[in-house]
Design a protein around this motif. Structure first.
Motif, short mmCIF file in Angstrom:
data_model
loop_
_atom_site.label_atom_id
_atom_site.label_comp_id
_atom_site.label_asym_id
_atom_site.label_seq_id
_atom_site.Cartn_x
_atom_site.Cartn_y
_atom_site.Cartn_z
N UNK A 168 0.83 -1.21 0.00
CA UNK A 168 0.00 0.00 0.00
C UNK A 168 0.86 1.25 0.00
N UNK A 169 0.37 2.29 -0.64
CA UNK A 169 1.01 3.60 -0.64
C UNK A 169 0.18 4.52 0.27
N UNK A 170 0.69 4.82 1.47
CA UNK A 170 -0.11 5.62 2.43
C UNK A 170 -0.30 7.07 1.99
N UNK A 171 0.55 7.53 1.08
CA UNK A 171 0.47 8.93 0.65
C UNK A 171 -0.62 9.14 -0.39
N UNK A 172 -0.76 8.20 -1.32
CA UNK A 172 -1.69 8.39 -2.45
C UNK A 172 -2.87 7.42 -2.44
N UNK A 173 -2.82 6.40 -1.58
CA UNK A 173 -3.88 5.40 -1.57
C UNK A 173 -3.73 4.35 -2.65
N UNK A 174 -2.64 4.37 -3.42
CA UNK A 174 -2.41 3.35 -4.44
C UNK A 174 -2.08 2.01 -3.80
N UNK A 175 -2.42 0.92 -4.52
CA UNK A 175 -2.25 -0.43 -3.98
C UNK A 175 -1.78 -1.36 -5.09
N UNK A 176 -0.90 -2.29 -4.73
CA UNK A 176 -0.58 -3.44 -5.59
C UNK A 176 -0.99 -4.68 -4.80
N UNK A 177 -1.88 -5.46 -5.40
CA UNK A 177 -2.40 -6.64 -4.70
C UNK A 177 -2.16 -7.89 -5.55
N UNK A 178 -2.40 -9.05 -4.95
CA UNK A 178 -2.20 -10.31 -5.64
C UNK A 178 -3.29 -11.31 -5.35
N UNK A 179 -3.50 -12.21 -6.30
CA UNK A 179 -4.48 -13.30 -6.16
C UNK A 179 -3.93 -14.54 -6.86
#
Length: 542
Positions: A168-179
């Motif tokens: 997670x990027x706490x500054x911009x709210x961007x996320x990289x997730x996995x499944x």
């Protein structure tokens, strides 16, 4: 050690320059390729067995310097995300595709507020597994940990924001997730979703349905696994050329023909090399008319054989598209095939003029087109277009007065051609289509043998350069032609004569009409001896 020193030097340069880190971050945000080249590192444990000039072991961490094709792939990914449309990357192994997609996602995570990238694979462990450097998230962390701290998001803490299958990027709210596995596509919404090794995903159709509610931008990434899977069907029948990116081992400037020969000889099964490195979808398919290895040789022969030149005269093959299908023109000047052109318009009158212009523009003196079906409209235009033309139309028609235009029906019986073994085409082939495919096949086989001879390899054989066939590559239409040549199969009819796979059979295998290949085959139809076949010429323009 050397990488650390270089990193410190780069940081000092940034700190000492006017604007400092804020200016550098702005530049990185605006130019993803610059960011890759300057700040991204990859991991290759094979390098630890090599030595630097001073005798020390090489570091397994290597600064990412994009090759031209990788740079093209990064820009292509940006276009797919901006257009919110699907895309597909077909790749040779070890061309850095996973690092490219991971690095692209990391860049967006850093600089695009609210961005979310998701990575999916057929097994969860391939996405994220502790202490496995081959997992996708391990690659993400390798890149992220080697960024200067000044480039990390404000407030970022490893223990808090780097979790299992989620960064997670706490500054911009961007996320990289996995499944992984059967859960792919069901985890919320994404800006872009990367399906890793997509040709090997079981129940891929179910995954596709789940992804339809997740994002508009699915990027299917894979080495090939034959034709019997969703990845192959999307590649050959669903996606448009601009939605497809190809990363071949020849795009890697580090890899040579010597490397390829050594790698190929290490496999006991030749189809492994063909599918995993040469991106050959037909490697395990029996009865392919033109092997992909022959096509690859034909793409390289011009660079290897200086005596090979285009002839002065030439012929254009025009395959006329039906409905939404494209019309394709392929010019051939003796042993050299020039880059094809394609046209999406259903206007048969326009297609007729377009085909004639392709012949003149490429210095050809003949145009062969497929007459049955939709080609009949083109035939009518070529036969009657001049009957009442005056003024500018007559002047335009006059440009083509020297051309011989031949209507071809490949379903008719073959010619009386005599082959080297003493048989005639009438004895060997079920129809003219099989004859012209075999003429092309023979030319490409000779080309492959000639290339092997030049490279002093086993099974090499010298042939007259006039018997060879050089193929174009590097643009979408040329690459489509080269790919289609190796998808079509041959067989025998009830009378034992050679026939070529019909379009209906190709469709059952998930392959759309090979229009580019069919256009090339039309160039192998020899002009008739009678003047009546030169349909376009009228007494007014002779």
């Amino acid at each position: 050690m050397w990488e650390a020193i270089q990193g410190q030097r780069k940081k000092r340069d940034i700190e000492d320059s006017q604007g400092g880190w804020e200016r550098e971050k702005e530049r990185c945000a605006a130019d993803i390729c610059y960011w890759f080249d300057k700040w991204v590192y990859t991991y290759d444990p094979r390098l630890t067995g090599q030595r630097n000039a001073d005798g020390s072991r090489k570091s397994p961490y290597v600064q990412f310097k994009l090759w031209p094709k990788q740079r093209e792939a990064i820009n292509w990914l940006s276009q797919r995300v901006d257009a919110a449309e699907e895309g597909l990357i077909e790749k040779s192994r070890d061309t850095g595709a996973t690092y490219l997609t991971a690095g692209f996602a990391l860049h967006q995570w850093l600089f695009v507020p609210g961005f979310k990238a998701t990575f999916g694979s057929r097994k969860v462990d391939y996405v994220d597994k502790k202490d496995n450097p081959d997992a996708i998230f391990a690659k993400l962390r390798i890149m992220l940990r080697r960024l200067p701290v000044e480039m990390l998001p404000e407030g970022f803490a490893w223990a808090q924001h780097d979790n299992y299958m989620r960064i997670a990027n706490p500054e911009t709210g961007a996320v990289i997730s996995g499944e992984g596995g059967d859960d792919m596509g069901r985890g919320g919404r994404s800006s872009v979703y990367f399906v890793d090794e997509a040709a090997f995903v079981p129940n891929a159709e179910s995954v596709e349905k789940a992804l339809s509610g997740n994002t508009e931008c699915v990027i299917w990434v894979s080495s090939v696994n034959g034709m019997g899977n969703l990845f192959a069907r999307k590649r050959h029948s669903v996606l448009k050329p601009h939605q497809i990116m190809r990363l071949h081992w020849r795009d890697d400037p580090r890899k040579t023909e010597a490397w390829a020969e050594a790698k190929k000889s290490s496999f006991s099964d030749p189809t492994t090399w063909a599918s995993e490195y040469d991106i050959d979808y037909s490697a395990s398919v029996e009865g392919v008319c033109i092997p992909a290895a022959w096509v690859e040789s034909a793409k390289r022969v011009m660079a290897l054989e200086p005596r090979l030149k285009p002839s002065n005269a030439g012929v254009v093959g025009l395959d006329v598209g039906a409905g939404k299908g494209k019309s394709v023109s392929v010019p051939r000047k003796g042993p050299v095939v020039l880059p094809p052109l394609s046209r999406g318009s259903p206007d048969t009158t326009g297609t007729a003029w377009w085909g004639l212009e392709a012949a003149v523009d490429n210095g050809c003196d003949a145009l062969n087109f497929d007459a049955p079906g939709v080609g009949a409209g083109v035939s009518s235009t070529l036969m009657h277009r001049n009957d009442d033309e005056t003024g500018a139309d007559a002047d335009r028609a006059g440009r083509f007065a020297h051309l011989t235009v031949v209507a071809v029906n490949t379903g008719t019986p073959p010619s009386a051609r005599l082959w080297p073994d003493g048989r005639t085409s009438e004895e060997m082939f079920g129809n003219q289509k099989a004859e012209i495919w075999w003429l092309c096949r023979t030319a490409l086989q000779r080309t492959h043998e000639h290339v092997l001879w030049i490279e002093d390899k086993e099974d090499g054989k010298e042939h007259p350069v006039s018997d060879l066939l050089a193929l174009p590559s590097g643009d979408q239409d040329s690459d489509a032609l080269c790919l289609q040549l190796s998808l079509v199969k041959w067989g025998r009819n009830e009378r034992g004569k050679i026939v070529i796979e019909k379009k209906e059979a190709l469709q059952r295998r998930g392959i759309s009409s090979p229009d580019h290949a069919d256009a090339l085959m039309l160039t192998f139809v020899e002009p008739p001896e009678t003047a009546t076949a030169a349909m376009f010429l009228t007494s007014r323009h002779r």
